[in-house]
Design a protein around this motif. Structure first.
Motif, PDB file in Angstrom:
ATOM      1  N   LYS B  42     -53.636  38.863  69.203  1.00  9.19           N
ATOM      2  CA  LYS B  42     -55.037  38.476  69.407  1.00  9.19           C
ATOM      3  C   LYS B  42     -55.662  39.180  70.612  1.00  9.19           C
ATOM      4  O   LYS B  42     -56.737  39.783  70.511  1.00  9.19           O
ATOM      5  N   SER B  43     -54.964  39.090  71.735  1.00  7.08           N
ATOM      6  CA  SER B  43     -55.508  39.720  72.944  1.00  7.08           C
ATOM      7  C   SER B  43     -55.607  41.220  72.776  1.00  7.08           C
ATOM      8  O   SER B  43     -56.601  41.843  73.185  1.00  7.08           O
ATOM      9  N   THR B  44     -54.598  41.792  72.187  1.00 10.41           N
ATOM     10  CA  THR B  44     -54.589  43.238  72.009  1.00 10.41           C
ATOM     11  C   THR B  44     -55.784  43.677  71.164  1.00 10.41           C
ATOM     12  O   THR B  44     -56.481  44.639  71.504  1.00 10.41           O
ATOM     13  N   CYS B 162     -64.160  36.814  74.395  1.00  8.00           N
ATOM     14  CA  CYS B 162     -63.624  35.747  75.237  1.00  8.00           C
ATOM     15  C   CYS B 162     -62.150  35.556  74.908  1.00  8.00           C
ATOM     16  O   CYS B 162     -61.798  35.224  73.777  1.00  8.00           O
ATOM     17  N   ASP B 163     -61.287  35.766  75.897  1.00 15.05           N
ATOM     18  CA  ASP B 163     -59.848  35.642  75.650  1.00 15.05           C
ATOM     19  C   ASP B 163     -59.296  34.367  76.290  1.00 15.05           C
ATOM     20  O   ASP B 163     -58.982  34.356  77.479  1.00 15.05           O
ATOM     21  N   GLU B 164     -59.179  33.341  75.504  1.00 18.21           N
ATOM     22  CA  GLU B 164     -58.639  32.059  75.978  1.00 18.21           C
ATOM     23  C   GLU B 164     -59.278  31.637  77.292  1.00 18.21           C
ATOM     24  O   GLU B 164     -58.589  31.362  78.271  1.00 18.21           O
ATOM     25  N   ILE B 165     -60.593  31.561  77.285  1.00 21.28           N
ATOM     26  CA  ILE B 165     -61.284  31.383  78.553  1.00 21.28           C
ATOM     27  C   ILE B 165     -61.181  29.969  79.113  1.00 21.28           C
ATOM     28  O   ILE B 165     -61.616  29.724  80.232  1.00 21.28           O
TER      29      ILE B 165
HETATM   30 MG   LIG Z   1     -53.374  36.642  74.427  1.00 18.73          MG
END
Ligand SMILES: [Mg+2]
Ligand SMILES: Nc1ncnc2c1ncn2[C@@H]1O[C@H](COP(=O)(O)OP(=O)(O)OP(=O)(O)O)[C@@H](O)[C@H]1O
Lengths: 222, 242
Positions: B42-44, B162-165
């Motif tokens: 996901k982050s990638t 937004c990454d797990e904000i």
């Molecule tokens: Mg991640």
């Protein structure tokens, strides 16, 4: 028989002492500013692996940190003329101080730069900043604030080290001391006074640097 | 025409094939909720969209801006894509206001007064107008994250990543941040959110994207998918969260 102290024999030469103090401070001031600029350039080159400068600075730092300051000074003043690079004693002294502080501060500032959290750089990248903008606005100020105490110490060490510049007849404070005691033959009094002056200078310089840090780097550089 | 168009995207970390052919179109104003197990990519995926990660194959286009696999000049792209991180990543030596103003001044070359006004209105938007002069370490995590949102918004991006904000926040601070995001969604901001807040994903998301082992395993309307997952992997994932 007890030795009769006579400090007036030193105070007679207060003008020479003050002039020497002024030059010691000048040498330290120019050395500190230029040395820290050089050190910052070295630090970013090494921390961010900017070829070919990272290699050049690595060699330079090792060279300077593993040789005596006096020898570096002699090399510049007596050695370089053989290559056709002529300098007067002040140019040589300033250059030696800048090169010396540049090497030590490269390592100090590099530690500050490397302590920057990766996420702050990524945040800056996400805001479309250039590498240069990121370095000057995001990385450098907190890095300097973090290592400012170490920088202050190093500048004081360098200031005390400038006393060896008397060896190439740069007329700074130690030169003045040697000159005075060769005239009045009052070695104890003369070096006692000069020791006290170096002590006060060191305390003063440290204080000024700490305040400068607070002004320039904000409330975090205490 | 989609605002963000991702086609056949592949990414390796060494021998680890992390993104294995991602196809995803995102329309303007859409809110995408990206979910999946830890390590599913996901982050990638998010980070390739603003060039924080390079990729090996495929293409990404944002508002007409093509990202080349080994992106060189990413600045034009990054003017259009904002990002908010789990760890806030505020600049610690700058006040909240200065954090918001910095890029508008030096990147968008706004004058000081205009940048200040803009920063004030952005902080107002996230409910922190009175914190203009506060330093990050004087703010709670939720407040820091809202400043980070204001900072990204000030650049007027077309899409916000937004990454797990809310993952680094104490539970009682999660809602103030989600409320801000909800408002942005209501105003029509295009959002791509990696999130573990399933309720939020269901309520605010226009589209749920479930990633599994580097692929989009299932995607569609959040309500429908939550009620009726089509694959055992998504069913298992939803089960493990609740
Ligand atoms: Mg991640
Ligand atoms: N910088 C990196 N170098 C090497 N491998 C990486 C790097 N970043 C991520 N990976 C690997 O890529 C894979 C996907 O990671 P990613 O961070 O995208 O997962 P994620 O879905 O965001 O997980 P999480 O929910 O834990 O944040 C993982 O196997 C991870 O170990």
């Amino acid at each position: 028989m007890a030795y009769a102290f006579d400090f007036s024999a030193v105070l007679e030469y207060r003008e020479a002492l003050l002039a020497g103090t002024g030059r010691t401070l000048m040498l330290t001031g120019i050395g500190a500013v230029a040395g820290l600029v050089l050190g910052t350039a070295g630090a970013v080159s090494r921390a961010w692996r900017l070829a070919p400068f990272d290699r050049i600075f690595a060699v330079y730092v090792e060279l300077i940190r593993n040789t005596p300051f006096l020898v570096q000074l002699f090399f510049i003043f007596f050695g370089l003329p053989s290559l056709g690079v002529q300098m007067d004693e002040w140019q040589a002294a300033i250059l030696a101080v800048v090169i010396n502080l540049g090497a030590y501060s490269t390592e100090i500032i590099r530690a500050g730069i490397e302590a920057t959290p990766r996420g702050q750089i990524e945040a800056a990248q996400s805001l479309a900043m250039t590498r240069r903008q990121i370095f000057f606005h995001v990385v450098l100020p907190p890095a300097l604030a973090k290592v400012w105490p170490a920088i202050c110490s190093q500048v004081v060490i360098v200031m005390l080290g400038t006393s060896v510049c008397s060896q190439i007849a740069a007329e700074e404070l130690t030169f003045a001391a040697n000159f005075i005691q060769s005239r009045n033959f009052r070695a104890f009094e003369t070096y006692f006074v000069v020791t006290a002056m170096y002590f006060l200078l060191a305390v003063g310089v440290r204080q000024v640097l700490a305040l400068t840090g607070q002004r320039l780097l904000g409330r975090r550089s205490k | 025409m989609a605002l963000v168009r991702i086609e056949a995207l592949h990414k390796h970390f060494g021998s680890n094939h992390v993104l294995r052919g991602i196809d995803l179109d995102i329309e303007e104003g859409q809110v995408i909720a990206l979910i999946g197990r830890s390590g599913s990519g996901k982050s990638t995926l998010l980070r390739t969209i603003n060039g924080l990660e390079s990729f090996d194959d495929g293409s990404i286009e944002v508002d007409g801006e093509h990202i080349r696999p080994q992106g060189t000049d990413l600045r034009a792209l990054r003017m259009k894509v904002g990002m908010i991180f789990q760890q806030f990543n505020l600049f610690p030596h700058l006040t909240a206001g200065q954090n918001v103003m910095l890029a508008t001044r030096i990147v968008r070359k706004m004058g000081d007064d205009a940048a200040r006004d803009l920063a004030k209105s952005m902080l107002l938007k996230v409910g922190l107008q009175e914190k203009f002069d506060a330093y990050p370490d004087q703010l709670s995590g939720g407040q820091q994250q809202r400043v980070a949102i204001a900072r990204a918004l000030a650049m007027q991006p077309r899409v916000l990543l937004c990454d797990e904000i809310t993952s680094a926040l104490d539970p009682e601070l999660v809602n103030e941040v989600l409320a801000v995001v909800k408002n942005l969604a209501a105003e029509g901001m295009t959002l791509i959110m990696v999130t573990h807040e399933m309720r939020f994903a269901r309520e605010v998301g226009d589209k749920l994207v479930f990633m599994y082992q580097g692929r989009i395993h299932e995607s569609g309307d959040p309500q429908t998918l939550f009620a009726n997952p089509q694959t055992p992997e998504l069913a298992g994932f939803i089960g493990s969260i609740n």
